[in-house]
Design a protein around this motif. Structure first.
Motif, PDB file in Angstrom:
ATOM      1  N   THR A   1       0.825  -1.200   0.000  1.00 32.14           N
ATOM      2  CA  THR A   1       0.000   0.000   0.000  1.00 32.14           C
ATOM      3  C   THR A   1       0.866   1.259   0.000  1.00 32.14           C
ATOM      4  O   THR A   1       1.979   1.267   0.498  1.00 32.14           O
ATOM      5  CB  THR A   1      -0.937  -0.001   1.229  1.00 32.14           C
ATOM      6  OG1 THR A   1      -1.446   1.312   1.395  1.00 32.14           O
ATOM      7  CG2 THR A   1      -0.216  -0.384   2.490  1.00 32.14           C
ATOM      8  N   ASP A   2       0.314   2.310  -0.582  1.00 33.73           N
ATOM      9  CA  ASP A   2       1.003   3.603  -0.602  1.00 33.73           C
ATOM     10  C   ASP A   2       1.272   4.113   0.806  1.00 33.73           C
ATOM     11  O   ASP A   2       2.167   4.910   1.025  1.00 33.73           O
ATOM     12  CB  ASP A   2       0.115   4.668  -1.277  1.00 33.73           C
ATOM     13  CG  ASP A   2       0.054   4.472  -2.755  1.00 33.73           C
ATOM     14  OD1 ASP A   2       0.713   3.548  -3.225  1.00 33.73           O
ATOM     15  OD2 ASP A   2      -0.645   5.241  -3.431  1.00 33.73           O
ATOM     16  N   LEU A   3       0.425   3.684   1.747  1.00 31.59           N
ATOM     17  CA  LEU A   3       0.502   4.277   3.079  1.00 31.59           C
ATOM     18  C   LEU A   3       1.593   3.651   3.936  1.00 31.59           C
ATOM     19  O   LEU A   3       1.998   4.217   4.929  1.00 31.59           O
ATOM     20  CB  LEU A   3      -0.836   4.138   3.798  1.00 31.59           C
ATOM     21  CG  LEU A   3      -1.966   4.919   3.155  1.00 31.59           C
ATOM     22  CD1 LEU A   3      -3.288   4.543   3.782  1.00 31.59           C
ATOM     23  CD2 LEU A   3      -1.739   6.395   3.334  1.00 31.59           C
TER      24      LEU A   3
ATOM     25  N   PHE B   1       3.069   4.767   7.375  1.00 29.15           N
ATOM     26  CA  PHE B   1       2.028   5.455   8.139  1.00 29.15           C
ATOM     27  C   PHE B   1       1.115   4.434   8.811  1.00 29.15           C
ATOM     28  O   PHE B   1       0.821   4.513  10.008  1.00 29.15           O
ATOM     29  CB  PHE B   1       1.247   6.354   7.180  1.00 29.15           C
ATOM     30  CG  PHE B   1       0.275   7.281   7.823  1.00 29.15           C
ATOM     31  CD1 PHE B   1       0.672   8.111   8.849  1.00 29.15           C
ATOM     32  CD2 PHE B   1      -1.034   7.347   7.384  1.00 29.15           C
ATOM     33  CE1 PHE B   1      -0.224   8.983   9.441  1.00 29.15           C
ATOM     34  CE2 PHE B   1      -1.932   8.212   7.972  1.00 29.15           C
ATOM     35  CZ  PHE B   1      -1.528   9.027   8.994  1.00 29.15           C
ATOM     36  N   PHE B   2       0.727   3.433   8.026  1.00 21.90           N
ATOM     37  CA  PHE B   2      -0.108   2.353   8.559  1.00 21.90           C
ATOM     38  C   PHE B   2       0.618   1.615   9.667  1.00 21.90           C
ATOM     39  O   PHE B   2       0.052   1.304  10.718  1.00 21.90           O
ATOM     40  CB  PHE B   2      -0.463   1.386   7.420  1.00 21.90           C
ATOM     41  CG  PHE B   2      -1.091   0.113   7.884  1.00 21.90           C
ATOM     42  CD1 PHE B   2      -2.438   0.065   8.192  1.00 21.90           C
ATOM     43  CD2 PHE B   2      -0.338  -1.037   8.025  1.00 21.90           C
ATOM     44  CE1 PHE B   2      -3.016  -1.094   8.627  1.00 21.90           C
ATOM     45  CE2 PHE B   2      -0.912  -2.209   8.464  1.00 21.90           C
ATOM     46  CZ  PHE B   2      -2.256  -2.232   8.760  1.00 21.90           C
TER      47      PHE B   2
ATOM     48  N   ALA C   1       0.655   3.461  12.915  1.00 28.19           N
ATOM     49  CA  ALA C   1      -0.663   3.514  13.525  1.00 28.19           C
ATOM     50  C   ALA C   1      -1.015   2.183  14.174  1.00 28.19           C
ATOM     51  O   ALA C   1      -1.457   2.132  15.318  1.00 28.19           O
ATOM     52  CB  ALA C   1      -1.705   3.875  12.471  1.00 28.19           C
ATOM     53  N   ILE C   2      -0.768   1.093  13.435  1.00 27.59           N
ATOM     54  CA  ILE C   2      -1.239  -0.201  13.933  1.00 27.59           C
ATOM     55  C   ILE C   2      -0.383  -0.662  15.118  1.00 27.59           C
ATOM     56  O   ILE C   2      -0.876  -1.269  16.060  1.00 27.59           O
ATOM     57  CB  ILE C   2      -1.283  -1.235  12.781  1.00 27.59           C
ATOM     58  CG1 ILE C   2      -2.294  -2.323  13.085  1.00 27.59           C
ATOM     59  CG2 ILE C   2       0.049  -1.853  12.494  1.00 27.59           C
ATOM     60  CD1 ILE C   2      -3.677  -1.958  12.687  1.00 27.59           C
TER      61      ILE C   2
ATOM     62  N   LEU D   1       5.575   7.370   1.137  1.00 23.62           N
ATOM     63  CA  LEU D   1       5.297   6.640   2.375  1.00 23.62           C
ATOM     64  C   LEU D   1       5.453   5.143   2.168  1.00 23.62           C
ATOM     65  O   LEU D   1       5.443   4.380   3.117  1.00 23.62           O
ATOM     66  CB  LEU D   1       3.871   6.924   2.850  1.00 23.62           C
ATOM     67  CG  LEU D   1       3.577   8.289   3.469  1.00 23.62           C
ATOM     68  CD1 LEU D   1       2.094   8.431   3.703  1.00 23.62           C
ATOM     69  CD2 LEU D   1       4.300   8.457   4.776  1.00 23.62           C
TER      70      LEU D   1
ATOM     71  N   VAL E   1      -6.404   5.041   8.468  1.00 22.80           N
ATOM     72  CA  VAL E   1      -5.172   4.960   9.254  1.00 22.80           C
ATOM     73  C   VAL E   1      -5.082   6.152  10.200  1.00 22.80           C
ATOM     74  O   VAL E   1      -4.683   6.011  11.356  1.00 22.80           O
ATOM     75  CB  VAL E   1      -3.953   4.886   8.323  1.00 22.80           C
ATOM     76  CG1 VAL E   1      -2.683   4.900   9.114  1.00 22.80           C
ATOM     77  CG2 VAL E   1      -4.012   3.642   7.473  1.00 22.80           C
TER      78      VAL E   1
ATOM     79  N   ILE F   1      -7.138   5.528  13.240  1.00 19.50           N
ATOM     80  CA  ILE F   1      -6.495   4.669  14.231  1.00 19.50           C
ATOM     81  C   ILE F   1      -5.408   5.442  14.964  1.00 19.50           C
ATOM     82  O   ILE F   1      -5.321   5.421  16.192  1.00 19.50           O
ATOM     83  CB  ILE F   1      -5.907   3.417  13.553  1.00 19.50           C
ATOM     84  CG1 ILE F   1      -7.031   2.541  13.024  1.00 19.50           C
ATOM     85  CG2 ILE F   1      -5.082   2.619  14.538  1.00 19.50           C
ATOM     86  CD1 ILE F   1      -6.552   1.308  12.345  1.00 19.50           C
ATOM     87  N   LEU F   2      -4.589   6.168  14.199  1.00 18.48           N
ATOM     88  CA  LEU F   2      -3.448   6.860  14.801  1.00 18.48           C
ATOM     89  C   LEU F   2      -3.914   7.924  15.785  1.00 18.48           C
ATOM     90  O   LEU F   2      -3.410   8.015  16.901  1.00 18.48           O
ATOM     91  CB  LEU F   2      -2.607   7.491  13.691  1.00 18.48           C
ATOM     92  CG  LEU F   2      -1.214   7.930  14.104  1.00 18.48           C
ATOM     93  CD1 LEU F   2      -0.366   6.702  14.338  1.00 18.48           C
ATOM     94  CD2 LEU F   2      -0.580   8.789  13.040  1.00 18.48           C
TER      95      LEU F   2
ATOM     96  N   THR G   1      -5.242   5.477  -3.220  1.00 22.21           N
ATOM     97  CA  THR G   1      -5.300   6.118  -1.915  1.00 22.21           C
ATOM     98  C   THR G   1      -5.407   7.629  -2.041  1.00 22.21           C
ATOM     99  O   THR G   1      -5.783   8.297  -1.104  1.00 22.21           O
ATOM    100  CB  THR G   1      -4.054   5.766  -1.098  1.00 22.21           C
ATOM    101  OG1 THR G   1      -2.918   5.926  -1.920  1.00 22.21           O
ATOM    102  CG2 THR G   1      -4.123   4.372  -0.558  1.00 22.21           C
TER     103      THR G   1
ATOM    104  N   LEU H   1      -3.213   9.841  -2.063  1.00 22.46           N
ATOM    105  CA  LEU H   1      -2.358  10.478  -1.066  1.00 22.46           C
ATOM    106  C   LEU H   1      -1.780  11.783  -1.597  1.00 22.46           C
ATOM    107  O   LEU H   1      -1.763  12.800  -0.909  1.00 22.46           O
ATOM    108  CB  LEU H   1      -1.246   9.505  -0.704  1.00 22.46           C
ATOM    109  CG  LEU H   1      -0.520   9.757   0.586  1.00 22.46           C
ATOM    110  CD1 LEU H   1      -1.491   9.730   1.724  1.00 22.46           C
ATOM    111  CD2 LEU H   1       0.542   8.704   0.771  1.00 22.46           C
TER     112      LEU H   1
END
Lengths: 365, 175
Positions: free
Chosen positions: A98-100, A103-104, A107-108, A160, B56, B59-60, B129, B131
């Protein structure tokens, strides 16, 4: 799916040997032998320990809040393990692309605080509660420099996605982006093109020397994130017995330990990806002696996968070993020193570094 | 039903069930923990709606940040004193009426609107996404709002530090 199966087994096997390595390294540092009896050189010691742990009775304290106490280790492990889902192990093998990415991941992984809270609160014990409170205040404080260092790397790399960050740090960058150019130390005006030399010279810490202090801050913060000494005040044995995990025994305790070692591995992988070139080889191409191309196969081929996995895993395991080395050589920080370090030194330094890396990026284009 | 759809409904039901539990239980710590479940469920729903970044961020910010601080505050204040944490429920009938009416209004709105006709609902825009677009828009078109929010947060932070710091001085004075 393959990445899930691979990482699950890898984390399990790694933990068994990491615990053994930890005991052997600590023994070496303290001039002892460490485990010697079970198997050759005590190699099977952790396996024996595990067998014992699985057989143990699952003890839940009578006054504990069972609804919170029981799932806590599972939540801690799940959130740490979920972090592995975006790691690229080689040029083509890994979890989600994923692009994120990063960042993901941040967060997780921050969800493991939630498991510690459940454990500390649910145990209904002073030691566990104090341990959880210390853990969480420490993790929250150190998440700030950690996150800001990731921001530095992201600003330099302009993405990212973890896979793309890795590609930028090696000779194969041109295979996904044909017009990409890496300059020596990232400074375009120097005019030295190192795109095809690769190796160490294109790792983020050399490509952008500004990231060397960033790497150090990230390393310190990651020790604190994983509750490792010298930041192990949450489980300070002499004060709190074992911190938030004091009431756990048997398999649930094993799971908490598994997530602690899993987190060490995760932050080591992350350090390797963000700063040390990920699955790229450290050896540069020197003229006709194409060390970089010889020690890393073309992306997508079997040789590429094997070399990639080899470099990635060796870097991560070396970093894990250095974390153990640090643990057994430095004394523990007091709680006020710990907070001072984070808020008065690391956080201002991180903010400055973010600003500087924005300026450095201007030199690169 | 396809697997993604099943997972989507799972997350939806998770959020809804957690929200109902929040309304029914009296134990504050359970409320906080089910609020986390509720937000995680919402994050899952966001992912399936093609808004990964918001998921995300959810969640963050909410789970990793705000809720942990909330629980932390509860833990710091009460458990150490050995008191039991329960909330009261008052005005049950009125609360039920107000929330029921709100639900009715929302439901009517959702049923009346034709979402699939909207331009941004095409499958194409949901597959990425987005982004880059998001970042570009934030730093160009919405930069004023962005900076203002940053300033506001800074003010709040300084205010919080001021209040917390002031209290400690008084303590020293009293001692």
């Amino acid at each position: 799916m393959y990445a899930f199966l691979f990482f699950l087994n890898f984390v399990l096997i790694y933990t068994v040997f990491a615990v053994y390595a930890e005991r052997k390294i600590s023994a070496f540092i303290q001039d002892r032998y460490g485990p010697m009896e079970t198997g050759y050189y005590g190699l099977l010691q952790t396996v024996a320990d595990l067998l014992k742990l699985i057989q143990k009775e699952d003890i839940v304290p009578l006054r504990a809040d069972k609804k919170l106490f029981k799932p806590a280790p599972l939540i801690i492990f799940t959130s740490v393990f979920a972090g592995f889902s975006v790691l690229p192990l080689t040029s083509g093998f890994g979890g989600s692309e994923t692009d994120l990415g990063i960042f993901f991941l941040l967060a997780i992984v921050s969800l493991d605080i939630f498991g510690m809270l459940l454990a500390g609160w649910g145990s209904n014990s002073k030691y566990a509660l104090f341990g959880a409170m210390r853990s969480i205040s420490q993790i929250i404080s150190y998440e700030i420099p950690l996150g800001l260092m990731v921001v530095c790397v992201v600003m330099i790399s302009q993405t990212l996605s973890l896979q793309e960050i890795v590609y930028q740090q090696g000779v194969w960058w041109t295979s996904i982006q044909p017009d990409a150019v890496n300059y020596l130390f990232g400074v375009k005006s120097l005019g030295v093109d190192v795109t095809d030399i690769g190796g160490l010279l294109t790792w983020n810490i050399i490509r952008v020397p500004l990231l060397i202090p960033a790497f150090l801050i990230f390393y310190i913060a990651s020790l604190a994130e994983a509750n490792r000494a010298p930041f192990d005040i949450p489980e300070a044995e002499s004060e709190l017995v074992a911190g938030f995990q004091v009431e756990y025994s048997g398999f649930r305790w094993a799971m908490i330990m598994l997530s602690e070692y899993g987190l060490m591995l995760l932050v080591s992988f992350l350090m390797a990806i963000l700063f040390l070139g990920g699955w790229n080889t450290p050896l540069p191409n020197i003229g006709g002696v194409e060390l970089a191309k010889w020690t890393s196969g073309e992306p997508g081929t079997i040789a590429g996968h094997l070399w990639g996995a080899f470099w990635m895993i060796s870097k991560a395991l070396l970093l894990v070993a250095s974390q153990m080395w640090v643990r057994w050589t430095f004394p523990r920080l007091r709680l006020d020193q710990l907070m001072n370090l984070s808020w008065k030194y690391l956080t201002p330094a991180s903010i400055l570094l973010v600003l500087l890396s924005a300026l450095y990026r201007m030199l690169m284009i | 039903m396809s697997l993604p759809l099943i997972i989507f409904y799972f997350f939806g039901i998770l959020s809804a069930a957690a929200a109902i539990y929040i309304a029914l239980t009296k134990n504050i710590i359970y409320v906080a923990f089910s609020l986390i479940l509720c937000f995680i469920g919402l994050a899952g729903v966001f992912v399936f709606l093609g808004a990964e970044f918001i998921a995300v961020t959810q969640i963050l910010v909410y789970v990793g940040g705000i809720l942990v601080l909330l629980i932390f505050g509860v833990m710091l204040t009460n458990r150490l004193k050995g008191e039991k944490l329960v909330s009261q429920s008052r005005q049950k009938l009125l609360g039920f009426l107000v929330s029921g009416m709100l639900f009715y209004v929302l439901l009517q709105g959702i049923l009346a609107a034709n979402f699939s006709a909207l331009e941004w609902m095409s499958a194409e825009s949901g597959s990425q996404t987005g982004l880059k677009t998001l970042g570009m828009n934030l730093m160009t078109e919405y930069v004023l709002a962005f900076e203002l929010i940053g300033l506001l947060l800074l003010i709040a932070l300084i205010g919080a530090v001021y209040i917390a710091g002031n209290k400690r001085k008084e303590d020293k004075h009293a001692a």
